[in-house]
Design an enzyme around this catalytic site. Structure first.
Site, PDB file in Angstrom:
ATOM      1  N   ARG A  42       0.846  -1.188   0.000  1.00 54.30           N
ATOM      2  CA  ARG A  42       0.000   0.000   0.000  1.00 54.30           C
ATOM      3  C   ARG A  42       0.884   1.241   0.000  1.00 54.30           C
ATOM      4  O   ARG A  42       1.847   1.322   0.767  1.00 54.30           O
ATOM      5  CB  ARG A  42      -0.913   0.016   1.233  1.00 54.30           C
ATOM      6  N   ASN A  67     -11.816  -0.153   8.905  1.00 55.94           N
ATOM      7  CA  ASN A  67     -11.518   0.717  10.055  1.00 55.94           C
ATOM      8  C   ASN A  67     -11.910   2.153   9.727  1.00 55.94           C
ATOM      9  O   ASN A  67     -12.573   2.835  10.495  1.00 55.94           O
ATOM     10  CB  ASN A  67     -10.024   0.688  10.396  1.00 55.94           C
ATOM     11  N   ASP A  68     -11.464   2.607   8.564  1.00 59.49           N
ATOM     12  CA  ASP A  68     -11.797   3.977   8.174  1.00 59.49           C
ATOM     13  C   ASP A  68     -13.201   4.081   7.605  1.00 59.49           C
ATOM     14  O   ASP A  68     -13.882   5.076   7.820  1.00 59.49           O
ATOM     15  CB  ASP A  68     -10.770   4.512   7.165  1.00 59.49           C
ATOM     16  N   CYS A 124      -9.726  -5.647   4.419  1.00 61.03           N
ATOM     17  CA  CYS A 124      -8.434  -5.687   5.126  1.00 61.03           C
ATOM     18  C   CYS A 124      -8.463  -4.918   6.446  1.00 61.03           C
ATOM     19  O   CYS A 124      -7.441  -4.762   7.096  1.00 61.03           O
ATOM     20  CB  CYS A 124      -7.308  -5.177   4.233  1.00 61.03           C
TER      21      CYS A 124
END
Ligand code: PEP
Ligand code: MG
Length: 580
Positions: A333, A456-457, A504
């Site tokens: 990433r 998560n975000d 992820c």
């Protein structure tokens, strides 16, 4: 005296150790004057504390070895330098002698004065050095109150602090810290993610910890349940030893699954990729039979230092992951600093009013093309050593993806003309973690080869709940109808367009959520190797067709209770009933 405290388990593992309490710098010290006859003793006390911290740092420096020595050493040297600063030292003496302030209050005044100087600086990097001053002042303050000086340098300490930054963790582990307990913090913060990656037990949100625990107290920490025992009795010690034994037994049992496929009861193979942050993670992922690395967070290369890593250093790190995975896919990433991943290099802005909504992820990369290009060169060069994929964080719209594609095309051409071996057709993917990108996925998907959903975000932005704010309690959860519906749509869109889709975020690594993700259509997970075998076990215990048949009931759930109810029914084997 024995006490029980609790927080949230953020990184599993049991630890027994002595508390090292770090108060949130010396700021909460009230003004205090001392009588004239106490001045010399107070100055002496201050000097002893300084000498203690200097010795401590020197000892820490000597204990360092291996690859981290240089990076961490730099960090320690800088702190040692601050401790030698005559302005700081003379200032302290003067405040005690002339104004007759207590050593504690003198420390606070000096901290505020120095912080004021740094705060006034234009340079964001220099401004960020206030953290270093706080670190040094915090250590001095702790040294002034050390109940038990022989605690120094002894491995087996458990740090008790207000909070801990991701950049500190490696240093703390190198110091011999066994576990960390923080009064603030969240299980989804990057510190928590990194602690899990380092197998360092962490309990966050233990609100009472700083008041209830004293330096030198013996603690038992359970990083799974978040329970803490201060000054444990014989029963507690027995329970701790039992947990260790249980942990070992469970690990052994799970370990048998390392060579087994991640196959559902009805014979569908699910791909389990690993989120890998370090060489150890890569080795573990490989040994446990991960399909590849699904998320390599490159920002961790940028966090523990004051200078940006150059192309060569980045290249070597990425190349080693590609080599370490021996032909399995490695998803690198691109840089995602900003928000709670504040770096020390000055790359991420430090004065943004809303950093989570600011110049982070791909936005920062596109604004700093020099830095981005260096990183892309390093990643593309690594692609000569194994099947590398590139993943771009915080994509909001199609234009960003197109800009990244153009840059990759140009950098690839440059590298080839320089004679580098670059992989053919390197897959390019987008992180789907901004709600707009999830909703507008049909307009973005044509620009990418795969997607990875960062829950998560995505949850943070969709539910307007800061992932790092413990005051929000359970509000940051994927168990919300809006999250499930969006995930379902994202997975369906990607599959219809024939593009691989993984999740992820931390959700993918929690076996409790495995049936839910499978029901929503997910067939690729990317998770930390620490829970890979547990998720594999959950996959092997589920029938995919039955779960999918119950997806409708899941999507009809109107609130968290109903979703949990669905999960309970599914986990207790009452799956057929869950649809009715
Ligand atoms: C996510 O947001 O879910 C994610 C995987 O990225 P990070 O946790 O690094 O922000
Ligand atoms: Mg993210």
């Amino acid at each position: 005296m024995r006490q029980l405290l609790s927080g949230h388990g953020a990184s599993r593992g049991n630890a027994l150790g002595r508390a090292r309490v770090r108060h949130p710098h010396a700021l909460e010290v009230a003004e205090e004057r001392i009588p004239a006859e106490a001045v010399d003793a107070e100055i002496e006390r201050m000097h002893e504390a300084i000498a203690l911290v200097q010795a401590e740092m020197q000892a820490m420096r000597q204990r360092l070895h291996g690859a981290l020595a240089q990076e961490i050493g730099e960090f320690i040297d800088m702190h040692a330098l601050l401790l030698d600063d005559p302005e700081l030292l003379q200032g302290l003496d003067q405040l005690i002698r002339q104004a007759r302030f207590s050593a504690d209050y003198a420390l606070r005044l000096q901290r505020d004065r120095l912080a004021g100087v740094f705060e006034a600086m234009d340079d964001p990097y220099l401004r960020s050095r206030i953290d270093d001053i706080d670190h040094v002042i915090g250590r001095l303050h702790a040294a002034l109150h050390r109940r038990d000086a022989d605690l120094q340098g002894v491995a087996g300490e458990i740090l008790v602090a207000d909070n801990v930054a991701p950049s500190e963790l490696v240093q703390l582990q190198a110091q011999g810290v066994m576990a960390i307990v923080t009064a603030a913090g969240s299980t989804l913060s990057h510190s928590a993610i990194l602690a899990r990656s380092m197998h360092l037990p962490l309990v966050v949100g233990a609100a009472q910890a700083l008041h209830a625990i004293n330096d030198g107290d013996v603690l038992v920490v359970d990083g799974a349940s978040g329970l803490l025992v201060v000054e444990p009795n014989a029963d507690d010690l027995r329970a701790y030893r039992n947990r260790l034994r249980e942990e070992k037994r469970e690990r052994k049992q799970l370990y048998r699954l390392r060579r087994e496929p991640s196959r559902t009861l009805d014979g569908v193979d699910i791909k389990l990729f690993a989120n890998a942050e370090s060489r150890e993670d890569v080795a573990e992922a490989h040994a446990l039979g991960a399909a590849g690395v699904g998320l390599y967070r490159t920002e961790f290369l940028f966090l523990q230092r004051s200078e940006l890593p150059d192309e060569e250093e980045q290249f070597r790190a990425y190349r080693d992951v590609a080599i370490g995975m021996t032909g399995r896919a490695v998803t690198i990433r691109t840089l995602d600093v900003g928000a709670d991943k504040a770096d020390r290099t000055g790359l991420a802005l430090t004065n943004e009013p809303n950093p989570a909504l600011g110049l982070r992820g791909v936005r920062l990369s596109l604004a700093r093309q020099d830095v981005f290009e260096t990183q892309l060169r390093a990643i593309l060069r690594a692609s000569g050593y194994g099947p590398v994929r590139i993943l771009v964080p915080m994509i909001t719209n199609r234009e960003e993806m197109l800009a990244v594609k153009r840059l990759i095309k140009r950098v690839t051409a440059d590298l080839r003309s320089e004679g580098h071996e670059i992989g053919e057709n390197i897959p390019l993917g987008a992180m789907i973690e901004v709600p707009a990108a999830a909703i507008a996925l049909p307009s973005i998907i044509g620009t990418v080869d795969f997607i990875s959903v960062g829950t998560n975000d995505l949850v943070q932005y969709l539910l307007a709940t800061d992932r790092g704010n413990e005051a929000l309690g359970d509000l940051h959860t994927p168990l919300h109808p809006a999250v499930l519906r969006l995930l379902f749509e994202v997975i369906r869109t990607a599959k219809r367009r024939g593009k691989p889709v993984a999740v992820c975020g931390e959700m993918a690594g929690d076996p409790l959520f495995t049936p839910l993700l499978l029901a929503l259509g997910l067939e690729e997970f990317s998770l930390h190797p620490g829970t890979l075998l547990e998720v594999r076990r959950a996959i092997r215990a589920n029938d995919l067709a039955a779960l999918r048949g119950n997806a409708r009931a899941l999507l009809r759930a109107r609130d968290r209770d109903a979703i949990e109810d669905w999960l309970r029914k599914v986990s207790s084997g009452g799956i057929a009933a869950a649809g009715h």
